[in-house]
Design an enzyme around this catalytic site. Structure first.
Site, PDB file in Angstrom:
ATOM      1  N   TYR A 182      -6.730  -3.493  12.389  1.00  0.00           N
ATOM      2  CA  TYR A 182      -7.626  -2.410  11.958  1.00  0.00           C
ATOM      3  C   TYR A 182      -9.078  -2.728  12.297  1.00  0.00           C
ATOM      4  CZ  TYR A 182      -3.586  -0.476   9.610  1.00  0.00           C
ATOM      5  OH  TYR A 182      -2.353   0.069   9.357  1.00  0.00           O
ATOM      6  N   GLU A 222       3.628  -8.284   7.180  1.00  0.00           N
ATOM      7  CA  GLU A 222       2.376  -8.914   6.740  1.00  0.00           C
ATOM      8  C   GLU A 222       2.578  -9.986   5.682  1.00  0.00           C
ATOM      9  OE1 GLU A 222      -0.609  -5.948   5.913  1.00  0.00           O
ATOM     10  OE2 GLU A 222      -0.858  -5.577   8.048  1.00  0.00           O
ATOM     11  N   GLU A 266       0.664  -1.439  13.959  1.00  0.00           N
ATOM     12  CA  GLU A 266      -0.165  -0.570  13.110  1.00  0.00           C
ATOM     13  C   GLU A 266      -1.589  -0.581  13.631  1.00  0.00           C
ATOM     14  OE1 GLU A 266      -0.194  -1.358   8.885  1.00  0.00           O
ATOM     15  OE2 GLU A 266       1.988  -1.543   8.809  1.00  0.00           O
ATOM     16  N   ASP A 294       0.813  -1.210   0.000  1.00  0.00           N
ATOM     17  CA  ASP A 294       0.000   0.000   0.000  1.00  0.00           C
ATOM     18  C   ASP A 294       0.854   1.272   0.000  1.00  0.00           C
ATOM     19  OD1 ASP A 294      -2.379   1.466   0.222  1.00  0.00           O
ATOM     20  OD2 ASP A 294      -2.237   1.525   2.407  1.00  0.00           O
TER      21      ASP A 294
HETATM   22  C1  GCB Z   1      -1.334  -2.459   6.557  1.00  0.00           C
HETATM   23  C2  GCB Z   1      -0.032  -2.293   5.865  1.00  0.00           C
HETATM   24  C3  GCB Z   1       0.233  -0.854   5.468  1.00  0.00           C
HETATM   25  C4  GCB Z   1      -1.040  -0.216   4.940  1.00  0.00           C
HETATM   26  C5  GCB Z   1      -2.089  -0.239   6.035  1.00  0.00           C
HETATM   27  C6  GCB Z   1      -3.406   0.373   5.593  1.00  0.00           C
HETATM   28  O1  GCB Z   1      -1.572  -3.419   7.232  1.00  0.00           O
HETATM   29  O2  GCB Z   1       1.048  -2.812   6.568  1.00  0.00           O
HETATM   30  O3  GCB Z   1       1.250  -0.838   4.509  1.00  0.00           O
HETATM   31  O4  GCB Z   1      -0.827   1.079   4.475  1.00  0.00           O
HETATM   32  O5  GCB Z   1      -2.318  -1.560   6.406  1.00  0.00           O
HETATM   33  O6  GCB Z   1      -3.617   1.563   5.795  1.00  0.00           O
HETATM   34  O7  GCB Z   1      -4.219  -0.342   5.018  1.00  0.00           O
END
Ligand code: GCB
Length: 618
Positions: free
Chosen positions: A497, A444, A533, A170
């Site tokens: 997330y 990941e 994250e 990403d």
């Molecule tokens: C993740 C990735 C990161 C992305 C992020 C997202 O898990 O490691 O590179 O930018 O999610 O914002 O989706």
């Protein structure tokens, strides 16, 4: 690999500036040997910089394949008796370098330095001016890291030759010569490499008083380690073709505080290795937020090199990450080298602004997500006392729809070899940086797949065989139940997330889901965890009450839900918000001009969440 420095026997010529640039539209340049002659119809291009955001033509910006860079350089007569080396801080992703039409080096991988000894070419040359040409490919496939795939489509609905670079990560696939290009000299016999490892023998009294813990805790620590207080042994290994005569340790006032002239000499790969150590009494430790850097000066018969280093001790227990005996809680971010216009090109002004903001917000650490950052940035982190998790570009090794990545025709032996080689290169580059406290060998990856097991066993073993002084981790997307590789890691990093990609906008699920999952990881491995994250896309200036997704209020509420859980679990040893800044990505349905999870805008101005974090972290 040593950084090019100037001193009384070494010189550096900086080749940054405006180069010539040409897109190899049909990727025929190699076949047509463009390197043999000056480039025709070239346009000016800045180095260092990504070329993508400097141009106005979309075809150039999105070009997949080779681009060519060229410039002239001059070698002064005064360098006649010197060894001359051409060095690239990085070129993204795969480079072939020619001098006067002769290939001098090629390099696979876009985020690490490489160099070519061009002495003999210069000795045998009668011309005044030399032509430096770089053929640079930005193609990512399954043989390299990051992984990618060039997709071609044909048939009804697709114009002829329709193809694009698919990436499974990403961030925008910025390309170009991203870091400085330099020519440096050494004497003909030279110091090739220096490894500095320090062993803290007990923690100093000052440290205990000022920073650490109660006397009782300190005594417990001392007892469990069986150490005597207030000294450090600095172990030095020098690979050199020059006879090494002495090493000296200098403090921050440039005073020589230790010196050694006796070495054990052995041979490795036909090269002499000089080993020795010095003892420092009451050393000033390198501490997060309170950096102290010593200089190690190596003196040979003809060559001299000075490398900076810090003294600090890292330990990991089942629930803690200790720096100099004190439990360290990681506060900070996953970041990107990314900015408007420059793309991923080194920008010292930007780095200073970033570190100012990181200090302001109370961050003490960051991860070099998802590739090694510039050497210049690592030096700054050493100086500024930031703690760094140093990550290699192994990103894009997972699909979320159940398709396999390891095995078959995706990640293969070539990928593995490139990954192993990259570990070696990042170690060689960053081994002496005190800011680097841990290696992250991937972000990941599909660690729930059977094929990931032998793959990562080899990767983790290699990292450990390279460095016995730092813990090894990797950053997970897989769940605790499915993960098959973390038994070999020292600690666990997890990206989550909840309430964003799953159960979107339902903040009420975050606490429950996060707590359950973190407990599962801990129960399975009994290792400390960093949430590496967590974050929500947020449009700067977008407000609503009650909050809805994408507003600044929502980002604050979102982060708060995570913090409640962190504060209850004693094995959680850090929080790295995703992300430090908004950053550019490829175009996508959920990416409106990039990823907007930044706590700061791409222009490095705060969103509301910056003040929330500042409050929490200070
Ligand atoms: C993740 C990735 C990161 C992305 C992020 C997202 O898990 O490691 O590179 O930018 O999610 O914002 O989706």
């Amino acid at each position: 690999m040593l950084y090019p420095i100037e001193n009384k026997v070494r010189e550096v010529k900086n080749l940054c500036g405006i180069w010539k640039f040409k897109v190899d539209e049909n990727n025929v340049g190699l076949e047509e040997k463009w390197f043999e002659r000056p480039l025709k119809d070239a346009i000016p291009m800045a180095v260092p910089a990504s070329f993508n955001d400097l141009v106005t033509d979309e075809k150039v910006k999105e070009h997949v394949g080779y681009v060519w860079y060229e410039r002239d350089f001059i070698i002064p007569d005064s360098w006649d008796d010197k060894r001359i080396v051409l060095r690239f801080g990085s070129a993204t992703h795969h480079a072939i370098v020619y001098v006067d039409g002769v290939e001098v080096v090629s390099h696979k991988g876009g985020f690490l330095p490489f160099e070519a000894d061009i002495t003999s070419l210069m000795e045998h040359s009668s011309v005044d001016k030399h032509r430096l040409t770089v053929a640079l490919s930005n193609v990512l496939d399954w043989t390299c890291i990051p992984c990618g795939e060039v997709i071609s489509k044909e048939g009804e609905g697709y114009p002829e030759g329709f193809q694009f670079q698919e990436t499974y990560f990403d961030f925008y696939n910025y390309s170009g010569i991203h870091r400085p290009v330099k020519i440096y000299t050494t004497p003909k016999k030279y110091i090739e490499d220096i490894v500095i490892k320090s062993e803290v023998k007990g923690l100093s009294k000052e440290y205990r008083k000022e920073k650490c813990c109660s006397i009782e805790d300190y005594k417990k620590l001392e007892k469990s380690e069986g150490l005597t207080a207030k000294s450090a042994v600095v172990k030095v290994q020098i690979q050199s073709t020059d006879a090494v005569k002495a090493i000296m340790v200098l403090d921050e006032e440039d005073a020589v505080i230790a010196m050694e002239t006796k070495f054990r000499v052995s041979e490795k790969d036909g090269k002499k290795v000089y080993t020795t150590e010095v003892q420092l009494e009451a050393p000033t430790l390198w501490n997060p937020g309170a950096a102290y850097l010593y200089q190690l000066r190596v003196e040979g018969e003809t060559d001299v090199y000075t490398e900076s280093f810090g003294i600090r001790k890292i330990e990991v227990t089942d629930k803690q990450f200790l720096i100099n005996g004190k439990p360290f809680y990681f506060r900070g971010f996953g970041r990107h080298e990314d900015s408007d216009i420059h793309g991923k090109g080194l920008d010292d002004a930007l780095n200073i602004r970033d570190f100012q903001l990181l200090h302001w917000i109370g961050a003490n650490s960051f991860r070099t997500s998802h590739y090694p950052y510039s050497e210049e940035q690592m030096m700054l982190a050493d100086r500024e006392g930031f703690v760094v998790i140093d990550e290699v570009p192994a990103v894009g090794m997972c699909f979320w729809d159940g398709q396999q990545v390891f095995g078959g025709n995706r990640v293969n032996d070539e990928t593995l070899n490139h990954h192993l080689n990259t570990l070696e290169e990042v170690y060689q580059r960053d081994k002496n940086h005190p800011c680097v406290v841990m290696w992250s060998v991937a972000n990941e990856a599909a660690t729930h797949e059977e094929g990931a097991v032998p793959y990562f066993k080899k990767i983790i073993d290699r990292m450990r065989s390279l460095d016995d002084t730092r813990p090894v981790t990797m950053v997970h997307t897989s769940g605790a139940d499915g993960d098959k590789v973390s038994q070999w890691l020292d600690m666990i990093c997890v990206n989550r997330y909840y309430g964003w990609y799953t159960d979107h906008s339902h903040l009420e699920v975050i606490g429950l889901q996060l707590e359950n999952e973190m407990k599962r990881w801990y129960e399975k491995y009994k290792k400390p965890i960093i949430l590496s994250e967590y974050g929500a896309d947020t449009i700067a200036g977008y407000h609503k009450m009650p909050a809805v997704a994408y507003t600044e209020e929502f980002q604050c509420d979102y982060l708060r839900e995570f913090h409640k859980v962190f504060d209850q679990l004693d094995f959680m040893i850090g929080e790295h918000v995703w992300a430090y800044c908004d950053f550019q990505t490829k175009q996508g349905l959920n990416r409106v001009d990039g990823n907007k999870k930044g706590v700061f805008t791409r222009n490095r101005q705060p969103k509301m969440a910056a003040f929330l974090l500042k409050n929490r972290w200070n």
